[in-house]
Write a protein that holds these residues in place. Structure first.
Motif, PDB file in Angstrom:
ATOM      1  N   PRO A   9     -41.048 168.111  44.404  1.00 30.01           N
ATOM      2  CA  PRO A   9     -40.169 167.849  45.548  1.00 30.01           C
ATOM      3  C   PRO A   9     -39.299 169.057  45.870  1.00 30.01           C
ATOM      4  CG  PRO A   9     -39.243 166.899  43.573  1.00 30.01           C
ATOM      5  CD  PRO A   9     -40.577 167.484  43.171  1.00 30.01           C
ATOM      6  N   ASP A  27     -39.527 160.990  40.595  1.00 31.78           N
ATOM      7  CA  ASP A  27     -39.989 161.104  41.980  1.00 31.78           C
ATOM      8  C   ASP A  27     -39.226 162.167  42.759  1.00 31.78           C
ATOM      9  OD1 ASP A  27     -37.546 159.921  42.362  1.00 31.78           O
ATOM     10  OD2 ASP A  27     -38.290 158.215  43.518  1.00 31.78           O
ATOM     11  N   THR A  29     -35.841 162.352  43.091  1.00 32.90           N
ATOM     12  CA  THR A  29     -34.497 161.924  43.491  1.00 32.90           C
ATOM     13  C   THR A  29     -33.463 162.545  42.563  1.00 32.90           C
ATOM     14  OG1 THR A  29     -35.325 159.821  44.332  1.00 32.90           O
ATOM     15  CG2 THR A  29     -32.977 159.938  43.817  1.00 32.90           C
ATOM     16  N   VAL A  30     -32.379 163.060  43.139  1.00 31.93           N
ATOM     17  CA  VAL A  30     -31.287 163.639  42.361  1.00 31.93           C
ATOM     18  C   VAL A  30     -30.001 162.901  42.715  1.00 31.93           C
ATOM     19  CG1 VAL A  30     -29.937 165.707  41.835  1.00 31.93           C
ATOM     20  CG2 VAL A  30     -32.386 165.903  42.307  1.00 31.93           C
ATOM     21  N   LEU A  31     -29.331 162.375  41.706  1.00 31.18           N
ATOM     22  CA  LEU A  31     -28.045 161.697  41.873  1.00 31.18           C
ATOM     23  C   LEU A  31     -26.986 162.507  41.141  1.00 31.18           C
ATOM     24  CD1 LEU A  31     -29.230 158.026  41.185  1.00 31.18           C
ATOM     25  CD2 LEU A  31     -28.970 159.151  43.399  1.00 31.18           C
ATOM     26  N   LEU A 134     -28.339 152.329  42.232  1.00 31.71           N
ATOM     27  CA  LEU A 134     -29.343 152.673  41.230  1.00 31.71           C
ATOM     28  C   LEU A 134     -29.958 151.408  40.633  1.00 31.71           C
ATOM     29  CD1 LEU A 134     -30.854 154.719  39.500  1.00 31.71           C
ATOM     30  CD2 LEU A 134     -28.861 154.799  37.960  1.00 31.71           C
ATOM     31  N   ARG A 137     -32.426 149.953  43.005  1.00 34.36           N
ATOM     32  CA  ARG A 137     -33.648 150.757  42.999  1.00 34.36           C
ATOM     33  C   ARG A 137     -34.533 150.370  41.812  1.00 34.36           C
ATOM     34  NH1 ARG A 137     -34.936 156.209  44.732  1.00 34.36           N
ATOM     35  NH2 ARG A 137     -36.687 156.981  43.500  1.00 34.36           N
ATOM     36  N   TRP A 162     -36.778 167.930  36.570  1.00 33.55           N
ATOM     37  CA  TRP A 162     -37.804 167.126  37.236  1.00 33.55           C
ATOM     38  C   TRP A 162     -39.136 167.220  36.495  1.00 33.55           C
ATOM     39  CZ3 TRP A 162     -42.326 169.109  39.409  1.00 33.55           C
ATOM     40  CH2 TRP A 162     -43.142 168.135  40.014  1.00 33.55           C
TER      41      TRP A 162
END
Length: 394
Positions: A9, A27, A29-31, A134, A137, A162
């Protein structure tokens, strides 16, 4: 298990002001948030726990090996930590995620700040995350693999995080009991905690129980001791011969982490040998799942699992509903249970199997945690049911 796009990504993301931590999912996604506890990176399956109390017991439950715990309750850390409220000496959880910053402890039993406690165990944590989002999700898409990053200097290698999250194989097919079990036989006589006294001692046991440790919580052993048992604990790899040569009145199969089918490669033959002996047998959580395998059933991985101290379970024999403490991501497949095994307890959340018994033998198990710690004590009667079975066969 959830499937993710392995295409790399876009990870050239600006660093939000004040960010010292992040959760990077497989996947992409970064939080972002604030790092707490130890600095570094930690990979695991990201799950959520709905308990409103007992975060220290949750973090030290060996069944959380390989998992990053998202707490849905916002006030985590407010009562600090102490040396009594632990379920194992060395926590196996991979990290934790919380909504609010950890405050200074405000409890008379507190001996240490949660942040300092996390650092002492090398556990990475993350605060400031929208844990509701979260959790939704995870609920909707299943528990993802992810990497927690705590970088106090603000330097993040998101691609490396990742890549690690994407490459991690997940818990399905993973035997983690060997990582958290004891290494040698030992005796246990510590009984349950009471206010003003602390933990008691069982000085006059009436029964001898061999507990096979697949990642046993201490409070399970305490409940057995409080019920009148001398407890001898054996490692997860113990054979039926190892168990039976100790001449126990009953055998206990503990909770633990990982895939029951993987652990069952060595545990199921042991359980079959104990079943053949006719000894009373009681299993909890992973022990329940592996008992199911030994009886001829199958297990499968759930999308999100059950983790919390507020799960309603119905006892099908009495019609009573128990509020239970739970922590599991695998479940016994009811359709594969043989005719001589019946379902005794059922989840009122999703109707999954929460307990079984063998019709013609003193053998039973439950998926949840009757010892609680944390959680309600509605199900403590199961330890006394085990004792009654031993009384009936002694």
């Amino acid at each position: 298990m959830p499937q993710f796009d392995r295409t790399e990504p876009a990870l050239d993301l600006p660093l939000p002001p004040g960010a010292t931590g992040a959760l990077v999912l497989a996947d992409g996604t970064v939080l972002w948030g604030k790092g707490i506890g130890a600095a570094g990176m930690s990979v695991g399956e990201v799950v959520f726990n709905t308990s409103m109390t007992g975060y220290q017991e949750v973090l030290t439950d060996p069944s959380y090996a390989g998992q990053v715990i998202t707490f849905t309750f916002p006030h985590i850390g407010n009562v600090g930590t102490n040396a009594e409220d632990i379920e194992t000496v060395t926590p196996a959880a991979r990290g934790l995620i919380v909504r609010a910053d950890v405050t200074d402890p405000a409890n008379w039993r507190a001996a240490r700040h949660l942040d300092a406690w996390l650092k002492s165990y090398g556990m990475v944590g993350l605060a400031g995350i929208d844990t509701r989002a979260l959790t939704r999700r995870i609920r909707d898409k299943g528990a993802p693999n992810g990497v927690l990053v705590h970088a106090p200097d603000g330097r993040f290698d998101l691609r490396a995080a990742w890549a690690e999250a994407s490459a991690w194989p997940g818990l399905e097919g993973m035997d983690l009991a060997k990582d958290v079990t004891c290494t040698q036989q030992f005796s246990w006589d510590e009984a349950e905690w009471t206010l003003g006294v602390g933990y008691g001692r069982q000085a006059e046991p009436r029964f001898h129980v061999v507990a096979v440790d697949f990642g046993a919580k201490r409070n399970i052993l305490r409940c057995l001791a409080s019920a009148g048992c001398k407890v001898t604990v054996l490692p997860a790899t113990a054979t039926a011969e190892d168990v039976l040569r100790l001449s126990p009145d009953g055998v206990f199969l503990s909770n633990g982490p990982g895939d029951p089918a993987a652990t069952g490669e060595y545990a199921v033959p042991m359980i079959k040998g104990v079943l053949d002996s006719g000894k009373p047998l009681f299993g909890i959580c992973l022990g329940h799942q592996m008992l199911g395998l030994a009886l001829g059933a199958k297990t499968y991985k759930m999308d999100t699992g059950h983790r919390g101290a507020n799960h309603p379970v119905k006892d099908l024999a009495t019609g009573k509903v128990e509020i239970t403490s739970q922590n599991h991501g695998f479940v016994v497949d009811e359709a594969t249970l043989p005719a001589h095994v019946e379902v005794t307890h059922r989840s009122l959340f999703d109707k999954s199997v929460e307990g079984i018994r063998v019709k013609d033998k003193p053998v039973f198990s439950v998926q949840y945690h009757p010892e609680a710690s944390p959680g309600p004590q509605d199900s403590h009667y199961l330890f006394h049911r085990f004792v009654e079975m031993m009384e009936g066969t002694k």
